[in-house]
Motif scaffolding. Structure first.
Motif, PDB file in Angstrom:
ATOM      1  N   GLY A 546       0.691  -1.418   0.176  1.00 38.65           N
ATOM      2  CA  GLY A 546       0.102  -0.076  -0.051  1.00 38.65           C
ATOM      3  C   GLY A 546       0.811   1.138  -0.113  1.00 38.65           C
ATOM      4  N   TRP A 547       2.025   1.294   0.713  1.00 43.98           N
ATOM      5  CA  TRP A 547       2.935   2.432   0.830  1.00 43.98           C
ATOM      6  C   TRP A 547       3.303   2.652  -0.522  1.00 43.98           C
ATOM      7  CZ3 TRP A 547       0.474   4.188   4.432  1.00 43.98           C
ATOM      8  CH2 TRP A 547       0.322   3.818   5.689  1.00 43.98           C
ATOM      9  N   ASP A 548       3.727   1.503  -1.244  1.00 46.21           N
ATOM     10  CA  ASP A 548       4.121   1.813  -2.750  1.00 46.21           C
ATOM     11  C   ASP A 548       3.242   2.428  -3.435  1.00 46.21           C
ATOM     12  OD1 ASP A 548       6.502   0.294  -2.185  1.00 46.21           O
ATOM     13  OD2 ASP A 548       6.063  -1.567  -3.048  1.00 46.21           O
ATOM     14  N   LYS A 549       1.943   2.249  -3.290  1.00 44.85           N
ATOM     15  CA  LYS A 549       0.814   2.813  -4.178  1.00 44.85           C
ATOM     16  C   LYS A 549       0.881   4.127  -3.645  1.00 44.85           C
ATOM     17  CE  LYS A 549      -0.860  -1.098  -6.029  1.00 44.85           C
ATOM     18  NZ  LYS A 549       0.134  -2.048  -5.613  1.00 44.85           N
ATOM     19  N   VAL A 550       0.806   4.702  -2.490  1.00 44.87           N
ATOM     20  CA  VAL A 550       0.843   5.844  -1.854  1.00 44.87           C
ATOM     21  C   VAL A 550       2.088   6.650  -2.411  1.00 44.87           C
ATOM     22  CG1 VAL A 550       1.109   7.410  -0.056  1.00 44.87           C
ATOM     23  CG2 VAL A 550      -0.461   5.381   0.334  1.00 44.87           C
ATOM     24  N   LEU A 551       3.047   6.422  -2.578  1.00 50.65           N
ATOM     25  CA  LEU A 551       4.198   7.092  -3.121  1.00 50.65           C
ATOM     26  C   LEU A 551       4.027   7.156  -4.598  1.00 50.65           C
ATOM     27  CD1 LEU A 551       7.076   5.337  -0.968  1.00 50.65           C
ATOM     28  CD2 LEU A 551       6.536   7.662  -0.996  1.00 50.65           C
ATOM     29  N   ALA A 552       3.481   6.396  -5.360  1.00 54.29           N
ATOM     30  CA  ALA A 552       3.313   6.269  -6.856  1.00 54.29           C
ATOM     31  C   ALA A 552       2.028   7.149  -7.032  1.00 54.29           C
ATOM     32  CB  ALA A 552       2.909   4.980  -7.389  1.00 54.29           C
ATOM     33  N   GLY A 553       1.331   7.739  -6.134  1.00 53.33           N
ATOM     34  CA  GLY A 553       0.286   8.899  -6.210  1.00 53.33           C
ATOM     35  C   GLY A 553      -1.131   8.196  -6.615  1.00 53.33           C
ATOM     36  N   THR A 554      -1.213   6.871  -6.496  1.00 52.69           N
ATOM     37  CA  THR A 554      -2.237   6.244  -6.660  1.00 52.69           C
ATOM     38  C   THR A 554      -3.490   6.506  -5.898  1.00 52.69           C
ATOM     39  OG1 THR A 554      -1.100   4.485  -7.972  1.00 52.69           O
ATOM     40  CG2 THR A 554      -3.219   4.106  -7.498  1.00 52.69           C
ATOM     41  N   THR A 555      -3.013   6.270  -4.512  1.00 52.95           N
ATOM     42  CA  THR A 555      -3.992   6.333  -3.512  1.00 52.95           C
ATOM     43  C   THR A 555      -3.606   7.295  -2.312  1.00 52.95           C
ATOM     44  OG1 THR A 555      -5.706   5.154  -2.152  1.00 52.95           O
ATOM     45  CG2 THR A 555      -3.441   4.333  -2.408  1.00 52.95           C
ATOM     46  N   THR A 556      -4.280   7.179  -1.002  1.00 55.54           N
ATOM     47  CA  THR A 556      -3.972   8.139  -0.181  1.00 55.54           C
ATOM     48  C   THR A 556      -3.699   7.174   1.250  1.00 55.54           C
ATOM     49  OG1 THR A 556      -6.283   8.115   0.871  1.00 55.54           O
ATOM     50  CG2 THR A 556      -5.568   9.822  -0.786  1.00 55.54           C
ATOM     51  N   ILE A 557      -2.911   7.738   2.178  1.00 57.54           N
ATOM     52  CA  ILE A 557      -2.491   7.159   3.269  1.00 57.54           C
ATOM     53  C   ILE A 557      -3.891   6.637   4.143  1.00 57.54           C
ATOM     54  CG2 ILE A 557      -1.530   7.236   5.658  1.00 57.54           C
ATOM     55  CD1 ILE A 557       0.850   8.888   4.482  1.00 57.54           C
ATOM     56  N   ASP A 558      -4.723   7.409   4.015  1.00 59.25           N
ATOM     57  CA  ASP A 558      -6.096   7.097   4.860  1.00 59.25           C
ATOM     58  C   ASP A 558      -6.759   5.818   4.057  1.00 59.25           C
ATOM     59  OD1 ASP A 558      -5.802   9.370   6.461  1.00 59.25           O
ATOM     60  OD2 ASP A 558      -7.269  10.637   5.382  1.00 59.25           O
ATOM     61  N   GLU A 559      -6.453   5.615   2.817  1.00 63.61           N
ATOM     62  CA  GLU A 559      -7.157   4.428   2.281  1.00 63.61           C
ATOM     63  C   GLU A 559      -6.527   3.217   2.725  1.00 63.61           C
ATOM     64  OE1 GLU A 559     -10.042   3.480  -0.188  1.00 63.61           O
ATOM     65  OE2 GLU A 559     -10.402   4.854   1.286  1.00 63.61           O
ATOM     66  N   ILE A 560      -5.146   3.460   3.040  1.00 62.66           N
ATOM     67  CA  ILE A 560      -4.405   2.154   3.127  1.00 62.66           C
ATOM     68  C   ILE A 560      -4.492   1.850   4.585  1.00 62.66           C
ATOM     69  CG2 ILE A 560      -1.963   1.312   3.393  1.00 62.66           C
ATOM     70  CD1 ILE A 560      -3.177   1.687   0.431  1.00 62.66           C
ATOM     71  N   LEU A 561      -4.608   2.752   5.567  1.00 62.20           N
ATOM     72  CA  LEU A 561      -4.833   2.425   6.964  1.00 62.20           C
ATOM     73  C   LEU A 561      -6.464   2.038   7.204  1.00 62.20           C
ATOM     74  CD1 LEU A 561      -3.196   5.783   8.566  1.00 62.20           C
ATOM     75  CD2 LEU A 561      -2.260   3.523   8.389  1.00 62.20           C
ATOM     76  N   ARG A 562      -7.112   2.512   6.280  1.00 55.68           N
ATOM     77  CA  ARG A 562      -8.561   1.972   6.375  1.00 55.68           C
ATOM     78  C   ARG A 562      -8.708   0.497   6.082  1.00 55.68           C
ATOM     79  NH1 ARG A 562     -12.870   1.130   2.678  1.00 55.68           N
ATOM     80  NH2 ARG A 562     -11.668   1.968   1.083  1.00 55.68           N
ATOM     81  N   VAL A 563      -8.072  -0.079   5.141  1.00 51.38           N
ATOM     82  CA  VAL A 563      -8.084  -1.521   4.721  1.00 51.38           C
ATOM     83  C   VAL A 563      -7.299  -2.098   5.345  1.00 51.38           C
ATOM     84  CG1 VAL A 563      -9.216  -0.659   2.444  1.00 51.38           C
ATOM     85  CG2 VAL A 563      -6.924  -1.144   2.522  1.00 51.38           C
ATOM     86  N   THR A 564      -6.005  -1.862   5.918  1.00 56.84           N
ATOM     87  CA  THR A 564      -5.214  -2.746   6.635  1.00 56.84           C
ATOM     88  C   THR A 564      -5.180  -2.564   7.769  1.00 56.84           C
ATOM     89  OG1 THR A 564      -3.385  -1.109   6.055  1.00 56.84           O
ATOM     90  CG2 THR A 564      -3.814  -2.746   4.509  1.00 56.84           C
TER      91      THR A 564
END
Length: 572
Positions: A546-564
């Motif tokens: 998920g952090w890879d997706k955040v750094l790629a500008g694909t999604t947000t930190i809030d989304e990663i924290l929500r689903v993991t």
């Protein structure tokens, strides 16, 4: 007519947006094809609607206004009848000096001001506004299908104090049948426009709540307050469409509806459940024959994609996808099948339900009520000379044992199972009663996955995050200097104000290799298996991917924290 056309020509010419030749063609198109002036202008020129209305407002000495985030007083909304709102596509905004300011996108509508004057019984001042703003405002303040419900209210002539009339209630509801049909169609149409995957119709004590699931998150749809009165009619209509028993309201029922929207074939799975205040109805929208996702579209990293492609092209073994309901497991299985589907492979799948129809794949719909279960279908598959078998879900020991037997006899098996992460899947199979050596020798790989909402590329904005917060959640801060920035969701017209548009996956791929198999046979814990996979194969857990997706500008930190979130709690 000539005078009116000449006056409109002069007004449009004064805006300075059109050449004389182009303007003549636009008006001719409107006259010959019955188009409104606004539609003819937008069709016959490159002028954008907002630019056109802004210039037109200056020419006609009117004001131009956007309605985003506008609040309208309830007494103003009641100034015009619902029928007029939707018939003329207008919204009342404010009242000033005995004038009712009314938003419209087409001031050239014949008799518009006079009709609104008669309906509101006061003087009217037009305010020009983009059509999409008016549609959004009318839906927000009057509710989806408000015009239809208004007509149903007018048709409902039952006298609640007249006992004889009450006995004729069913006959009265027949008058409303066409309106109920239209209202249910509007509910499904709005869901399709919003890219919703599910519609939930939930009876409450005082109202009937309708919610859409868009990109995995539920949103309540604005509904007219009188909808509760027609709860029974709406639910009965859906049950009729799904070939259910409308008289049975005490037991759950399942059904299916096939609809066509703008040429797209959509299967709607319907489920009803009796609750305290009536039947709750859930509708799952599935695009038939289209929208198949490929491996490239899943969102896998290059490392995981390369490894997974090697696994799905092996001649035998089991590949499992794990995750909660709605995490995209079936989509991943279809993507795998799509990748390896060829003339020289016989592929058979047992599914419940069949979500996508794939040419070249022998798909079987499970029917437990007649004995067609996953286990019985798998036994038959083994007599059908398949190369690849897909099992919708491994739910019990019997299905797991037959799947393993198929893998050990030279078949490639794809399936799903419900666990929190990839390593826990091995523990789950052992808990089912499968022998460790069978698991170790048959399972080739396990993919855990979740779905996260993708950022809207139109309105996303870089954001500075608190370093302590990032460290607390094990974010790789050192990578920000070369791979950032971090983006946040904002919201615009393109994404309907959500800040997100579409979804992508985050993955955890556990290859079952010679280093992992001894741990399975030794009944090692899930954490030991995960640690070995990280050390030997560089496996990334869900949050790290998920952090890879955040750094790629694909999604947000809030989304990663929500689903993991669950993974984080387990690690703590």
């Amino acid at each position: 007519m000539l005078t009116t056309t000449t006056r409109i020509y002069d007004l449009l010419e004064t805006t300075g947006l059109f050449e004389a030749k182009n303007l003549t063609a636009i008006l001719a198109d409107a006259r010959e094809n019955g188009l409104s002036i606004r539609d003819a202008v937008l069709k016959g020129s490159s002028v954008k609607e907002e630019e056109f209305l802004t210039k037109l407002a200056e020419t006609m000495s009117l004001s131009f206004q956007r309605l985003k985030d506008i609040q309208i007083e309830p007494e103003i909304l009641e100034k015009l009848p619902t029928k007029a709102i939707f018939q003329y596509n207008v919204v009342p905004l404010t009242e000033e000096n005995n004038y009712l300011n009314v938003a419209t996108s087409n001031p050239f509508t014949p008799g518009l001001v006079d009709a609104l004057h008669l309906a509101a019984e006061c003087r009217i001042r037009l305010v020009l506004c983009p059509d999409e703003d008016i549609s959004a405002a009318s839906k927000k303040f009057y509710g989806v299908g408000a015009e239809t419900l208004d007509r149903m209210m007018q048709d409902d002539r039952i006298d609640l104090e007249d006992e004889e009339s009450l006995l004729k209630q069913d006959l009265s509801e027949l008058d409303q049948e066409a309106s109920v049909v239209k209202f249910v169609n509007q509910i499904i149409w709005e869901a399709y426009k919003d890219r919703a995957t599910d519609i939930h119709i939930e009876p409450m004590e005082m109202n009937l709540r309708i919610r859409y699931r868009v990109d995995g998150v539920l949103h309540e749809a604005p509904m007219p307050p009188q909808l509760k009165r027609f709860q029974s009619s709406v639910i009965s209509r859906i049950k009729v469409m799904a070939n259910m028993d409308i008289a049975e309201k005490r037991l759950p029922q399942d059904g299916r509806i096939s609809v066509r929207i703008r040429g797209a074939e959509i299967d709607v799975r319907v489920s009803t459940m009796p609750t305290v205040y009536g039947e709750s109805v859930s509708l799952r929208l599935l695009m038939r024959g289209g929208g198949l996702v490929t491996m490239k579209d899943l969102g896998l990293s290059e490392h995981d994609s390369s490894m997974l492609k090697k696994m799905i092209t092996r001649p035998h073994g089991i590949l499992l996808v794990t995750g909660p309901t709605g995490s995209g497991k079936s989509t991943s299985l279809y993507a795998w099948l799509h990748t390896i589907n060829s003339v020289d492979k016989r592929i058979m799948s047992a599914e419940d339900p069949i979500e996508y129809e794939m040419p070249g794949v022998n798909q079987v719909q499970m029917r437990p009520e007649i004995g067609l279960s996953f286990a019985s279908t798998l036994r038959t598959f083994l007599r059908q000379d398949p190369d690849v078998i897909m099992v919708g879900e491994i739910r019990d020991k019997e299905t797991a044992e037959i799947s393993i037997r198929a893998a050990l006899t030279g078949h490639l098996v794809f399936s799903t199972i419900h666990t929190n992460d990839s390593a826990s899947t091995i523990t789950r199979l052992l808990d089912m009663g499968i022998e460790p050596f069978l698991v170790a020798s048959s399972v080739e790989g396990i993919v855990a996955q979740r779905l996260v909402r993708g950022l809207c590329k139109t309105c996303r904005q870089p954001v500075e995050m608190d370093e302590a917060f990032l460290r607390e959640h094990s974010f790789p801060i050192e990578r920000l200097a070369t791979e950032g920035p971090i983006y946040e969701a904002v919201g615009c017209d393109e994404c309907r104000g959500n800040g997100y548009k579409g979804r992508t996956g985050i993955f955890e791929l556990l290859p079952v290799t010679d280093e992992i198999r001894p741990l399975i046979i030794a009944h090692a814990s899930a954490s030991e298996i995960k640690q070995r996979a990280v050390a030997e194969h560089g496996m990334k857990n869900l949050r790290e991917d998920g952090w890879d997706k955040v750094l790629a500008g694909t999604t947000t930190i809030d989304e990663i924290l929500r689903v993991t979130e669950e993974d984080e709690l387990e690690e703590e």
